[in-house]
Write a protein that holds these residues in place. Structure first.
Motif, PDB file in Angstrom:
ATOM      1  N   TYR A 181       0.949  -1.222   0.016  1.00  0.00           N
ATOM      2  CA  TYR A 181      -0.023   0.052   0.033  1.00  0.00           C
ATOM      3  C   TYR A 181       0.959   1.242  -0.029  1.00  0.00           C
ATOM      4  O   TYR A 181       0.609   2.265  -0.685  1.00  0.00           O
ATOM      5  CB  TYR A 181      -0.991   0.042   1.201  1.00  0.00           C
ATOM      6  N   PHE A 182       2.050   1.479   0.783  1.00  0.00           N
ATOM      7  CA  PHE A 182       2.801   2.364   0.948  1.00  0.00           C
ATOM      8  C   PHE A 182       3.568   2.557  -0.482  1.00  0.00           C
ATOM      9  O   PHE A 182       3.575   3.960  -0.784  1.00  0.00           O
ATOM     10  CB  PHE A 182       3.902   1.831   1.756  1.00  0.00           C
ATOM     11  N   ILE A 183       4.033   1.492  -1.303  1.00  0.00           N
ATOM     12  CA  ILE A 183       4.699   1.701  -2.530  1.00  0.00           C
ATOM     13  C   ILE A 183       3.643   2.558  -3.328  1.00  0.00           C
ATOM     14  O   ILE A 183       3.911   3.372  -4.179  1.00  0.00           O
ATOM     15  CB  ILE A 183       5.302   0.447  -3.176  1.00  0.00           C
ATOM     16  N   ILE A 184       2.400   1.790  -3.581  1.00  0.00           N
ATOM     17  CA  ILE A 184       1.322   2.423  -4.455  1.00  0.00           C
ATOM     18  C   ILE A 184       0.831   3.813  -4.051  1.00  0.00           C
ATOM     19  O   ILE A 184       0.792   4.805  -4.924  1.00  0.00           O
ATOM     20  CB  ILE A 184       0.074   1.498  -4.338  1.00  0.00           C
ATOM     21  N   ALA A 185       0.922   3.914  -2.806  1.00  0.00           N
ATOM     22  CA  ALA A 185       0.403   5.321  -2.286  1.00  0.00           C
ATOM     23  C   ALA A 185       1.625   6.689  -3.000  1.00  0.00           C
ATOM     24  O   ALA A 185       1.087   7.350  -3.306  1.00  0.00           O
ATOM     25  CB  ALA A 185       0.314   5.491  -1.030  1.00  0.00           C
ATOM     26  N   ILE A 186       2.635   6.224  -2.676  1.00  0.00           N
ATOM     27  CA  ILE A 186       3.800   7.090  -2.937  1.00  0.00           C
ATOM     28  C   ILE A 186       3.756   7.350  -4.484  1.00  0.00           C
ATOM     29  O   ILE A 186       3.718   8.560  -4.925  1.00  0.00           O
ATOM     30  CB  ILE A 186       5.201   6.561  -2.824  1.00  0.00           C
TER      31      ILE A 186
END
Lengths: 158, 158
Positions: free
Chosen positions: A93-98
């Protein structure tokens, strides 16, 4: 990032943002040599980690099942399965959010978890799982897509 | 789902789609009792699994570093770290992809991995990590948001 699902809403992922020259000097000795230059060039490095005591928050995060805190205290195998799995979900989720915010996110697995943990988490509360370089994409930043598996190689039916 | 990043493009996640009554009858005995009704009601259950031999594909998936196949063959600790972590990243991409398509995706961790593996993967090649119920949302399908951690609880700086 904030709202992606985790097992029983346990939210075990923690983030250490490395933004200072002093922080980078502590980070880079624990990376594989091939990762040092890109980590140094990125304005921000995020060390993603699992909180070993994530289950202590369960009475607040899962108010209808507060007893799960003690159940996991007594079951390190299930606790590790939940904590590690859910932390990796949150890492995605973190990678996609960035990337959704228009920034580049370059995840790197090539580092010494023991080295990073000793340097940044001496209290032994957080355990590092991934380092993500964050910044604006440089010039010609993208390489060609690498091959993917065929559907038949990755999927079965029952 | 197909293009989300994994460690060294290893793509270790595999998916078994359970769509038949026979498949569901094999699945539900291995779920925690509280998960049986919702798994039965969903038109499709996806069993997400790690392929233990994911590194065999490295010469094709990472053509500029084919030697990583043999390196991982000889290093089960690193192989497990890469395989498990990247498969969970892909599990998150899978959940997001299903929801982005307008379907409901209900991930469930409450099952016996050993039981599912013995039932569906007797060749011991895939190891189950997550079951995801997939279908159209029912009536009033959403419960209220559960609490989240505060920023200061989940984030540090260096």
């Amino acid at each position: 990032m904030k709202w992606g699902p985790t097992w029983a809403n346990t939210l075990p992922l923690r983030i250490l943002f490395v933004t200072t020259p002093e922080g980078k000097a502590r980070l880079t000795p624990h990376l594989q040599p091939g990762n040092v230059a890109k980590a140094t060039a990125a304005p921000v490095n995020a060390i993603l980690a699992v909180d070993n005591t994530f289950h202590h928050h369960i009475p607040r995060l899962l108010p209808f099942r507060p007893e799960m805190r003690d159940a996991l205290e007594d079951d390190p195998v299930l606790r590790d399965r939940i904590g590690t799995g859910s932390a990796w979900l949150q890492a995605a989720y973190f990678i996609i959010a960035i990337r959704a915010a228009g920034l580049a996110a370059g995840p790197m697995g090539g580092f010494s978890p023991e080295g990073l943990d000793a340097e940044f988490f001496p209290a032994d509360d957080w355990h590092s799982i991934l380092v993500v370089n964050i910044g604006h994409p440089g010039e010609n930043p993208w390489m060609d897509r690498l091959p993917r598996l065929d559907y038949q190689e990755a999927v079965r039916h029952a």
